[in-house]
Design a protein around this motif. Structure first.
Motif, PDB file in Angstrom:
ATOM      1  N   ALA A 256       5.881  -2.272  -4.062  1.00  0.00           N
ATOM      2  CA  ALA A 256       5.161  -1.093  -3.582  1.00  0.00           C
ATOM      3  C   ALA A 256       3.983  -0.768  -4.496  1.00  0.00           C
ATOM      4  CB  ALA A 256       6.109   0.089  -3.506  1.00  0.00           C
ATOM      5  N   GLN A 257       3.007  -0.062  -3.941  1.00  0.00           N
ATOM      6  CA  GLN A 257       1.846   0.350  -4.732  1.00  0.00           C
ATOM      7  C   GLN A 257       2.245   1.395  -5.772  1.00  0.00           C
ATOM      8  OE1 GLN A 257      -1.303  -0.854  -4.500  1.00  0.00           O
ATOM      9  NE2 GLN A 257      -1.880   0.407  -6.239  1.00  0.00           N
ATOM     10  N   LEU A 258       3.144   2.293  -5.383  1.00  0.00           N
ATOM     11  CA  LEU A 258       3.566   3.376  -6.268  1.00  0.00           C
ATOM     12  C   LEU A 258       5.062   3.610  -6.096  1.00  0.00           C
ATOM     13  CD1 LEU A 258       2.824   5.773  -8.184  1.00  0.00           C
ATOM     14  CD2 LEU A 258       2.440   7.141  -6.128  1.00  0.00           C
ATOM     15  N   VAL A 259       5.807   3.653  -7.207  1.00  0.00           N
ATOM     16  CA  VAL A 259       7.245   3.932  -7.186  1.00  0.00           C
ATOM     17  C   VAL A 259       7.497   5.120  -8.103  1.00  0.00           C
ATOM     18  CG1 VAL A 259       9.556   3.046  -7.629  1.00  0.00           C
ATOM     19  CG2 VAL A 259       7.778   1.501  -6.782  1.00  0.00           C
ATOM     20  N   THR A 260       8.101   6.169  -7.572  1.00  0.00           N
ATOM     21  CA  THR A 260       8.335   7.382  -8.358  1.00  0.00           C
ATOM     22  C   THR A 260       9.808   7.773  -8.329  1.00  0.00           C
ATOM     23  OG1 THR A 260       7.816   8.751  -6.420  1.00  0.00           O
ATOM     24  CG2 THR A 260       6.021   8.294  -7.961  1.00  0.00           C
ATOM     25  N   THR A 261      10.177   8.653  -9.262  1.00  0.00           N
ATOM     26  CA  THR A 261      11.526   9.205  -9.298  1.00  0.00           C
ATOM     27  C   THR A 261      11.420  10.698  -9.567  1.00  0.00           C
ATOM     28  OG1 THR A 261      12.444   7.122 -10.138  1.00  0.00           O
ATOM     29  CG2 THR A 261      13.801   9.100 -10.383  1.00  0.00           C
ATOM     30  N   PHE A 262      11.519  11.488  -8.528  1.00  0.00           N
ATOM     31  CA  PHE A 262      11.488  12.938  -8.653  1.00  0.00           C
ATOM     32  C   PHE A 262      12.866  13.454  -9.069  1.00  0.00           C
ATOM     33  CE2 PHE A 262       8.153  13.140  -5.008  1.00  0.00           C
ATOM     34  CZ  PHE A 262       7.157  12.767  -5.896  1.00  0.00           C
TER      35      PHE A 262
ATOM     36  N   ASN B 184       0.817  -1.217   0.000  1.00  0.00           N
ATOM     37  CA  ASN B 184       0.000   0.000   0.000  1.00  0.00           C
ATOM     38  C   ASN B 184       0.851   1.268   0.000  1.00  0.00           C
ATOM     39  OD1 ASN B 184      -2.431  -1.449   0.173  1.00  0.00           O
ATOM     40  ND2 ASN B 184      -2.230  -1.637   2.391  1.00  0.00           N
ATOM     41  N   SER B 185       2.162   1.096  -0.139  1.00  0.00           N
ATOM     42  CA  SER B 185       3.081   2.214   0.082  1.00  0.00           C
ATOM     43  C   SER B 185       3.521   2.926  -1.196  1.00  0.00           C
ATOM     44  CB  SER B 185       4.336   1.716   0.806  1.00  0.00           C
ATOM     45  OG  SER B 185       4.028   1.297   2.107  1.00  0.00           O
ATOM     46  N   TRP B 186       3.902   4.176  -0.994  1.00  0.00           N
ATOM     47  CA  TRP B 186       4.502   5.002  -2.043  1.00  0.00           C
ATOM     48  C   TRP B 186       5.988   5.132  -1.709  1.00  0.00           C
ATOM     49  CZ3 TRP B 186       2.883  10.877  -2.634  1.00  0.00           C
ATOM     50  CH2 TRP B 186       3.699  11.494  -3.589  1.00  0.00           C
TER      51      TRP B 186
END
Length: 259
Positions: A185-191, A154-156
């Motif tokens: 993970a539910q959401l994986v991003t790269t800022f 459920n994590s980002w």
């Protein structure tokens, strides 16, 4: 002078951050003299102006405390009784490209006898102030911060990577792949690269789902996360109930670069 605490050290950090932040705010969107320290690693005249401004302000209260800063005093010895650790403009590339106002920040911490005791992170463009004092909690403005646990599925998770993949570690690459697969993970991003993003973990309160973890890569060949990137974030996250660890799950040593 803005007072946020009974601690003179913390107040000195906050006031210096506000002054450096004003330099950053005035320079935003303006034509800057830019140098390239490495591929994807930029430095501008604003970085150095913020560094000088912060140091000048802090030295009014503490003229004899050595300062380790990313731009103008990166070689200051750290084995001293008291040390100021400073990143005058975290997220330089995002700042210069105007990516997002909530990324650039002024970050500083005081380390006494090997322990980080006071920390401030100020986002001048959004006027958000985070701070912490050892054993006294972490705050955004006057609101106490609290990290909350969540199931991985459920994590980002934010992956803070190198601009130059030549320096990317196999550990980081493997973890990014694992997090983006079944049961990851539910959401994986790269800022855009910034250390201040770690504070968004502690900001997740009142039931709001925020970033659960930030994974930073690092290499001894080309330093990505220096002590000035980690020390200010670490105290705030830890005082909010979070952890700052290496890939083995051990407490992270800010002077021993590793993912």
């Amino acid at each position: 002078i803005q007072l946020v605490s009974e601690s003179p050290e913390l107040n000195a950090l906050v006031n210096a951050a506000y002054k450096a932040g004003e330099i950053m705010r005035k320079g935003y969107g303006q034509l800057q003299k830019i140098e390239r320290k490495g591929y994807g690693d930029l430095v501008s005249e604003v970085d150095r102006d913020c560094d000088r401004t912060f140091q000048e302000s802090f030295r009014i209260a503490y003229p004899d405390v050595p300062i380790l800063s990313e731009e103008i005093s990166p070689g200051t010895p750290h084995e001293v009784e008291k040390l100021l650790i400073l990143d005058p403009l975290d997220g330089t590339s995002a700042y210069l490209y105007g990516v997002a106002s909530g990324i650039p920040s002024v970050m500083a911490a005081i380390r006494s006898n090997g322990v980080i005791t006071h920390s401030v992170v100020y986002f001048p463009l959004t006027k958000e102030l985070f701070y912490a004092e050892k054993s006294k909690g972490a705050f955004k403005e006057s609101k106490r911060l609290e990290c909350r646990s969540s199931e991985l599925t459920n994590s980002w998770v934010e992956m803070n990577q190198y601009s130059n993949c030549e320096y990317e570690s196999s550990l980081f690459n493997k973890l990014r792949t694992t997090l983006r697969s079944r049961n990851g993970a539910q959401l994986v991003t790269t800022f855009p690269a910034n250390s201040g993003v770690g504070l968004r973990i502690a900001e997740g309160v009142n039931g709001k789902q925020k970033i659960s973890a930030v994974v930073h890569d690092n290499s001894k060949e080309l330093l990505k996360q220096g002590p000035w990137d980690v020390a200010p974030i670490a105290l705030i996250v830890e005082e909010a109930g979070g952890v700052v660890v290496n890939f083995k799950g051990q407490p992270y040593d800010i002077f021993a670069p590793e993912p």
